[in-house]
Design a protein around this motif. Structure first.
Motif, PDB file in Angstrom:
ATOM      1  N   ARG A 197      -4.190   0.421   7.223  1.00 40.91           N
ATOM      2  CA  ARG A 197      -3.517  -0.508   6.852  1.00 40.91           C
ATOM      3  C   ARG A 197      -4.461  -1.932   7.290  1.00 40.91           C
ATOM      4  NH1 ARG A 197       0.429  -1.007   3.382  1.00 40.91           N
ATOM      5  NH2 ARG A 197       1.072  -2.953   4.622  1.00 40.91           N
ATOM      6  N   ALA A 198      -5.203  -1.702   8.473  1.00 38.10           N
ATOM      7  CA  ALA A 198      -6.144  -2.992   8.645  1.00 38.10           C
ATOM      8  C   ALA A 198      -7.368  -3.062   7.682  1.00 38.10           C
ATOM      9  CB  ALA A 198      -6.782  -2.582   9.927  1.00 38.10           C
ATOM     10  N   MET A 199      -7.783  -2.013   7.121  1.00 37.35           N
ATOM     11  CA  MET A 199      -8.786  -2.077   5.922  1.00 37.35           C
ATOM     12  C   MET A 199      -8.070  -2.652   4.820  1.00 37.35           C
ATOM     13  SD  MET A 199     -11.917  -1.435   5.104  1.00 37.35           S
ATOM     14  CE  MET A 199     -12.835  -0.140   5.890  1.00 37.35           C
ATOM     15  N   HIS A 200      -7.010  -2.451   4.534  1.00 36.29           N
ATOM     16  CA  HIS A 200      -6.299  -2.977   3.281  1.00 36.29           C
ATOM     17  C   HIS A 200      -6.189  -4.271   3.453  1.00 36.29           C
ATOM     18  CE1 HIS A 200      -3.495  -3.659   0.132  1.00 36.29           C
ATOM     19  NE2 HIS A 200      -2.569  -3.515   0.788  1.00 36.29           N
ATOM     20  N   ARG A 201      -5.755  -4.837   4.690  1.00 40.78           N
ATOM     21  CA  ARG A 201      -5.526  -6.397   4.953  1.00 40.78           C
ATOM     22  C   ARG A 201      -6.850  -7.061   4.806  1.00 40.78           C
ATOM     23  NH1 ARG A 201      -2.150  -4.118   8.983  1.00 40.78           N
ATOM     24  NH2 ARG A 201      -3.619  -4.450  10.397  1.00 40.78           N
ATOM     25  N   ALA A 202      -8.331  -6.367   5.189  1.00 39.68           N
ATOM     26  CA  ALA A 202      -9.398  -6.936   5.208  1.00 39.68           C
ATOM     27  C   ALA A 202      -9.747  -7.031   3.752  1.00 39.68           C
ATOM     28  CB  ALA A 202     -10.396  -6.273   6.159  1.00 39.68           C
ATOM     29  N   LEU A 203      -9.486  -6.024   3.014  1.00 40.54           N
ATOM     30  CA  LEU A 203      -9.970  -6.233   1.673  1.00 40.54           C
ATOM     31  C   LEU A 203      -8.843  -6.973   0.773  1.00 40.54           C
ATOM     32  CD1 LEU A 203     -11.564  -2.677   1.539  1.00 40.54           C
ATOM     33  CD2 LEU A 203     -12.972  -4.961   1.709  1.00 40.54           C
ATOM     34  N   THR A 204      -8.883  -7.988   0.669  1.00 37.10           N
ATOM     35  CA  THR A 204      -7.590  -8.717   0.156  1.00 37.10           C
ATOM     36  C   THR A 204      -7.527  -8.667  -1.390  1.00 37.10           C
ATOM     37  OG1 THR A 204      -8.929 -10.822  -0.212  1.00 37.10           O
ATOM     38  CG2 THR A 204      -7.855 -10.708   1.897  1.00 37.10           C
ATOM     39  N   GLY A 205      -8.371  -8.100  -2.030  1.00 37.63           N
ATOM     40  CA  GLY A 205      -8.198  -7.598  -3.357  1.00 37.63           C
ATOM     41  C   GLY A 205      -7.770  -6.394  -3.765  1.00 37.63           C
ATOM     42  N   SER A 206      -7.390  -5.703  -2.346  1.00 36.76           N
ATOM     43  CA  SER A 206      -6.989  -4.158  -2.717  1.00 36.76           C
ATOM     44  C   SER A 206      -5.544  -4.028  -2.870  1.00 36.76           C
ATOM     45  CB  SER A 206      -7.685  -3.275  -1.522  1.00 36.76           C
ATOM     46  OG  SER A 206      -6.740  -4.016  -0.262  1.00 36.76           O
ATOM     47  N   ARG A 207      -5.213  -2.884  -3.650  1.00 35.46           N
ATOM     48  CA  ARG A 207      -3.820  -2.217  -3.426  1.00 35.46           C
ATOM     49  C   ARG A 207      -4.064  -1.016  -2.714  1.00 35.46           C
ATOM     50  NH1 ARG A 207      -3.552  -6.461  -5.228  1.00 35.46           N
ATOM     51  NH2 ARG A 207      -2.511  -7.363  -6.811  1.00 35.46           N
ATOM     52  N   MET A 208      -2.827  -0.614  -1.907  1.00 34.42           N
ATOM     53  CA  MET A 208      -2.790   0.633  -1.365  1.00 34.42           C
ATOM     54  C   MET A 208      -1.780   1.572  -2.019  1.00 34.42           C
ATOM     55  SD  MET A 208      -2.615   0.985   2.692  1.00 34.42           S
ATOM     56  CE  MET A 208      -3.028   2.625   3.538  1.00 34.42           C
ATOM     57  N   VAL A 209      -2.185   2.822  -1.885  1.00 34.54           N
ATOM     58  CA  VAL A 209      -1.273   4.103  -2.093  1.00 34.54           C
ATOM     59  C   VAL A 209      -1.039   4.869  -1.023  1.00 34.54           C
ATOM     60  CG1 VAL A 209      -0.900   6.065  -3.591  1.00 34.54           C
ATOM     61  CG2 VAL A 209      -2.295   4.206  -4.612  1.00 34.54           C
ATOM     62  N   THR A 210       0.198   5.005  -0.466  1.00 41.17           N
ATOM     63  CA  THR A 210       0.499   5.599   0.773  1.00 41.17           C
ATOM     64  C   THR A 210       0.812   6.990   0.391  1.00 41.17           C
ATOM     65  OG1 THR A 210       0.645   3.611   2.181  1.00 41.17           O
ATOM     66  CG2 THR A 210       1.793   5.729   2.884  1.00 41.17           C
ATOM     67  N   LEU A 211       0.744   7.937   0.933  1.00 38.05           N
ATOM     68  CA  LEU A 211       1.362   9.302   0.752  1.00 38.05           C
ATOM     69  C   LEU A 211       2.292   9.340   2.089  1.00 38.05           C
ATOM     70  CD1 LEU A 211       1.373  11.964  -0.723  1.00 38.05           C
ATOM     71  CD2 LEU A 211      -0.552  12.948   0.685  1.00 38.05           C
ATOM     72  N   ARG A 212       3.487   9.320   2.001  1.00 40.52           N
ATOM     73  CA  ARG A 212       4.288   9.366   3.043  1.00 40.52           C
ATOM     74  C   ARG A 212       4.724  10.864   3.426  1.00 40.52           C
ATOM     75  NH1 ARG A 212       9.145   5.640   1.891  1.00 40.52           N
ATOM     76  NH2 ARG A 212       9.661   7.028   0.139  1.00 40.52           N
ATOM     77  N   GLY A 213       4.875  10.953   4.879  1.00 35.57           N
ATOM     78  CA  GLY A 213       5.190  12.322   5.137  1.00 35.57           C
ATOM     79  C   GLY A 213       4.000  13.365   5.460  1.00 35.57           C
ATOM     80  N   ALA A 214       2.925  12.896   5.135  1.00 40.17           N
ATOM     81  CA  ALA A 214       1.633  14.039   5.159  1.00 40.17           C
ATOM     82  C   ALA A 214       1.004  13.863   6.521  1.00 40.17           C
ATOM     83  CB  ALA A 214       0.888  13.692   4.015  1.00 40.17           C
ATOM     84  N   TYR A 215       0.889  14.871   6.964  1.00 44.53           N
ATOM     85  CA  TYR A 215      -0.262  14.988   8.405  1.00 44.53           C
ATOM     86  C   TYR A 215      -1.420  15.601   8.065  1.00 44.53           C
ATOM     87  CZ  TYR A 215       4.091  13.635  10.994  1.00 44.53           C
ATOM     88  OH  TYR A 215       5.363  13.049  11.265  1.00 44.53           O
ATOM     89  N   ARG A 216      -2.382  14.681   7.304  1.00 47.54           N
ATOM     90  CA  ARG A 216      -3.456  15.428   6.812  1.00 47.54           C
ATOM     91  C   ARG A 216      -4.547  14.361   6.696  1.00 47.54           C
ATOM     92  NH1 ARG A 216      -3.847  18.502   3.050  1.00 47.54           N
ATOM     93  NH2 ARG A 216      -5.965  17.710   2.217  1.00 47.54           N
ATOM     94  N   HIS A 217      -6.026  14.652   6.201  1.00 47.69           N
ATOM     95  CA  HIS A 217      -6.991  13.738   6.045  1.00 47.69           C
ATOM     96  C   HIS A 217      -7.437  13.843   4.861  1.00 47.69           C
ATOM     97  CE1 HIS A 217     -10.037  11.050   7.381  1.00 47.69           C
ATOM     98  NE2 HIS A 217     -10.864  11.900   7.466  1.00 47.69           N
ATOM     99  N   GLY A 218      -7.342  13.127   3.903  1.00 50.07           N
ATOM    100  CA  GLY A 218      -7.529  12.810   2.536  1.00 50.07           C
ATOM    101  C   GLY A 218      -6.252  13.235   1.703  1.00 50.07           C
ATOM    102  N   ALA A 219      -5.902  12.561   0.576  1.00 48.37           N
ATOM    103  CA  ALA A 219      -4.817  12.510  -0.098  1.00 48.37           C
ATOM    104  C   ALA A 219      -5.327  12.717  -1.437  1.00 48.37           C
ATOM    105  CB  ALA A 219      -4.106  11.057   0.000  1.00 48.37           C
ATOM    106  N   TYR A 220      -6.368  11.954  -2.188  1.00 49.25           N
ATOM    107  CA  TYR A 220      -6.684  12.117  -3.514  1.00 49.25           C
ATOM    108  C   TYR A 220      -7.366  13.544  -3.839  1.00 49.25           C
ATOM    109  CZ  TYR A 220      -9.051  11.548  -8.005  1.00 49.25           C
ATOM    110  OH  TYR A 220      -9.580  11.584  -9.218  1.00 49.25           O
ATOM    111  N   LEU A 221      -6.903  14.391  -4.502  1.00 46.49           N
ATOM    112  CA  LEU A 221      -7.415  15.695  -4.875  1.00 46.49           C
ATOM    113  C   LEU A 221      -7.202  16.777  -3.957  1.00 46.49           C
ATOM    114  CD1 LEU A 221     -10.895  15.036  -6.619  1.00 46.49           C
ATOM    115  CD2 LEU A 221      -8.711  15.227  -7.793  1.00 46.49           C
ATOM    116  N   ALA A 222      -6.931  16.272  -2.839  1.00 47.54           N
ATOM    117  CA  ALA A 222      -7.129  17.449  -1.609  1.00 47.54           C
ATOM    118  C   ALA A 222      -5.650  17.698  -1.251  1.00 47.54           C
ATOM    119  CB  ALA A 222      -7.758  16.717  -0.464  1.00 47.54           C
ATOM    120  N   ALA A 223      -4.610  17.027  -1.337  1.00 45.66           N
ATOM    121  CA  ALA A 223      -3.063  16.963  -0.943  1.00 45.66           C
ATOM    122  C   ALA A 223      -2.439  17.761  -2.107  1.00 45.66           C
ATOM    123  CB  ALA A 223      -2.601  15.893  -0.527  1.00 45.66           C
ATOM    124  N   GLY A 224      -2.989  17.849  -3.153  1.00 48.85           N
ATOM    125  CA  GLY A 224      -2.112  18.409  -4.435  1.00 48.85           C
ATOM    126  C   GLY A 224      -0.968  17.674  -4.872  1.00 48.85           C
TER     127      GLY A 224
END
Length: 518
Positions: free
Chosen positions: A457-484
Motif C-alpha cells: 500500500r505504501a508503494m501504491h501511495r508513493a506512485l500517485t498515478g497507480s491503481r491497485m488490485v488486491t487479492l483478498r484472503g490470500a497468503y501468498r507471494h505473487g498474484a498475477y499468473l501464480a495464484a490462478g
C-alpha cells in the motif's frame, strides 16, 4: 525478496541524485552517457541460441520455446562511461501477432539476484500478452548468466535466526562478518556498481538497443522496487508497468525483512488451520493451536540441540527460515509439502531417525553448502550497494529484544543483523526516493508474508498515478499468473493488452470473484 518460486510455479531475491521529478531525473541520467551514447545505444546485437552447453536445462527450454539470446554491453560505472564495460544477458520471444505488436515487455522475477532470462517462458501462461509484446528477459548485472561477483560463501543465504540469547546473537554477528569478508576478498572492485539504479540504467540501454521508444515492464517482489526506480529515473520512457507483490519503498534495504514477522506468523497460522483439518494425514494436531504447538516443539528442540535430518544438523538458526521459505505459496500442494516436512522435523525433534525429504534437499544443500541457485549471494551485494546499514550490531540486538515477546519465532530472524553492517564498500549514490505520477498497476495479496500488504500500500501511495488490485484472503507471494485467480489475471491482462487501468482500486476475492472497489 525472492519471487523465484512464483515463476517456477507457473513456468515449470558518485552521482548523488535521489528521486527528482520524472523528466528531470530522466534528463540527468541520460547525461550520464553524454559523449558515449553512440557506443552503447547504437550497438548491434548478435542474437543466438540460448543453450550454453549440454547441462543447460534452462537454455534447452528457451530454445524449444523459440527464444533467442544476446548480450548487451553497458558501462560498469555510469559516472565513467568511457571506462570499463560489462555485459548483461537478455532473451527474447517475439510477439506472436506481429501485426498488432505494441512493443517490448521486460520481466523481472525479483530477488534481488533472480535471473530474468528464463522469464520469457511465461509466454505460454499469458498468450494474449505474448501476442502483443516481444517478451524480454534480462539478467541484472552480476546475476545469472552475467559475470557474477565472487563472494566465497558456503551458504546460499545469510538469512538466519539470531536465536534466544546474546551469545547466539553474537554467533550470528560473527557469521555476517565472515560473509562480508568473503565478498571483500572476492570482487571488491565490482561491489560499488551492483546497484538497482545501475540496473535501471542498463534496462534503458536495452530499451534503446532494441529500438523501442518506451518500455513496458512486469516485476515481481524486488522487481517492483526495480520497476519503481526505473519510473523514477526514466518515467517518460515507461509504457505499461505492472508491479506485483510490491516492496515497501521506505523499507527496502539491508533491513528489508524487519517488518515481516507479523505477516509470516499470520501465514503460518493460516497453514496451521489447513494442516489441522488434515490431522489424520499429517498428525500435527487437530486444531490450529495444536499444530502451532508442534512447530514450537520443533523450534525448542532445535534450540536445545541441532536436529539430525539426514547428514544435516538443523539448529535454531535454520528452523524459522525453513518455515518462511515454504510459506510463499498458499495453494494446497504447497501446504501439503510444508506439512510433510514439518512431520519429518517433528519426528527428528523426538530423536527419531529421519531422512531428508526430496522437497527439502535442494534448500538444505544450498543452506549448508552454497550449492543452490546463489540468488541471495548475488542479491546481497545489490542491497548493500543500494543503501547503507547501521554499523552498530547492538542496535539489532536491542530491536530483537524489544519485539521478542510479540514476535518470538520470526522476529530474531527478520530483525537480525546482515552482512551489510560489515560491508567493505559504501554506497556511491543516495537511495532513490520513490514518488511520481507515472500511470501503472500495483498488484498484491493481503496475506503476503514476503512483501507485507502495508508495504504494498505504501508503494501504491508513493506512485500517485497507480491503481491497485488486491487479492483478498490470500497468503501468498505473487498474484498475477501464480495464484490462478481469474479476477487478478483478467485485470492485469486488460491493462497490458488494452491499456485500461481500473477506474479505482479493485479487490478480488481469493476464489476469483471481484470483491468490489475501494
Amino acid at each position: 525478496m525472492r519471487a523465484r518460486k512464483i515463476v517456477t510455479a507457473v513456468a515449470a531475491g558518485a552521482t548523488l541524485m535521489t528521486g527528482m521529478a520524472v523528466t528531470g531525473q530522466a534528463s540527468a541520467d541520460a547525461a550520464d552517457l553524454a559523449g558515449a551514447a553512440g557506443t552503447f545505444h547504437r550497438q548491434t546485437l548478435t542474437w543466438h541460441g540460448c543453450r550454453t552447453g549440454p547441462d543447460d536445462e534452462t537454455g534447452e527450454k528457451l530454445d524449444a520455446a523459440g527464444a533467442q539470446c544476446a548480450e548487451v554491453t553497458v558501462p560498469l560505472d555510469y559516472r565513467d562511461p568511457r571506462g570499463r564495460t560489462i555485459s548483461v544477458a537478455i532473451s527474447r520471444i517475439r510477439a506472436t501477432d506481429p501485426a498488432r505488436r505494441r512493443g517490448a515487455l521486460l520481466i523481472n522475477p525479483g530477488g534481488p539476484g533472480g535471473s530474468g532470462v528464463p522469464q520469457v517462458l511465461l509466454a505460454g501462461y499469458m498468450p494474449a500478452v505474448a501476442a502483443r509484446y516481444d517478451l524480454i528477459g534480462m539478467d541484472p548485472r552480476f546475476v545469472g548468466r552475467n559475470r557474477q561477483i565472487r563472494c566465497r560463501w558456503t551458504t546460499d543465504t545469510p538469512t538466519r535466526s539470531a536465536g534466544p540469547t546474546r551469545r547466539t546473537f553474537d554467533e550470528s554477528v560473527t557469521l555476517m562478518k565472515e560473509l562480508a569478508d568473503g565478498c571483500a576478498q572476492g570482487d571488491r572492485d565490482l561491489l560499488p556498481h551492483a546497484t538497482t539504479r545501475n540496473t535501471a540504467r542498463d534496462m534503458d540501454v536495452v530499451r534503446e538497443v532494441l529500438g523501442e521508444p518506451k518500455l513496458s515492464y512486469l516485476g515481481y517482489s524486488y522487481g517492483t522496487y526495480l520497476g519503481a526506480v526505473y519510473t523514477q529515473m526514466f518515467g517518460a520512457r515507461a509504457d505499461r508497468i505492472v508491479l506485483d507483490s510490491a516492496v515497501g519503498p521506505d523499507v527496502y534495504g539491508p533491513d528489508l525483512l524487519s517488518e515481516n514477522g507479523p505477516a509470516i506468523a499470520a501465514a503460518l497460522r493460516n497453514w496451521a488451520s489447513w494442516a489441522a483439518a488434515r490431522d489424520t494425514e499429517y498428525g500435527l494436531g487437530t486444531t490450529e493451536a495444536e499444530v502451532l504447538a508442534t512447530v514450537e516443539r520443533v523450534n525448542q528442540a532445535a534450540t536445545r540441540r541441532p536436529l539430525r535430518v539426514g547428514p544435516y544438523r538443523l539448529g535454531f538458526q535454520h528452523v524459522p527460515y525453513l518455515l518462511f521459505v515454504r510459506l510463499y505459496d498458499d495453494r494446497p500442494e504447497a501446504y501439503a509439502g510444508l506439512a510433510a516436512e514439518v512431520r519429518v522435523l517433528a519426528d527428528a525433534a523426538r530423536g527419531r531417525t529421519v531422512t531428508v525429504p526430496a522437497s527439502l534437499k535442494e534448500t538444505l544443500d544450498g543452506l549448508f553448502t552454497g550449492s543452490g541457485s546463489a540468488e541471495d549471494r548475488a542479491g546481497t551485494p545489490i542491497i548493500c550497494a543500494d543503501k547503507p546499514a547501521t554499523r552498530d550490531p547492538q542496535s539489532y540486538f536491542r530491536d530483537i529484544q524489544a519485539h521478542r515477546a510479540d514476535e518470538p519465532l520470526f522476529g530474531p530472524m527478520t530483525r537480525n543483523v546482515s552482512p551489510c553492517s560489515f560491508w567493505p564498500t559504501a554506497p556511491v549514490e543516495a537511495p532513490t526516493t520513490i514518488g511520481n505520477d507515472v500511470p501503472l498497476l500495483v498488484v498484491g495479496a493481503t496475506g503476503d508474508p514476503v512483501t507485507p500488504y502495508p508495504g504494498q500500500r505504501a508503494m501504491h501511495r508513493a506512485l500517485t498515478g497507480s491503481r491497485m488490485v488486491t487479492l483478498r484472503g490470500a497468503y501468498r507471494h505473487g498474484a498475477y499468473l501464480a495464484a490462478g485467480d481469474t479476477c487478478v489475471d483478467a485485470t492485469v491482462n486488460r491493462y497490458l493488452v488494452d491499456g485500461v487501468l481500473p477506474g479505482g482500486d479493485t479487490v478480488c476475492d481469493r476464489d476469483g470473484a471481484p470483491g468490489g472497489r475501494r
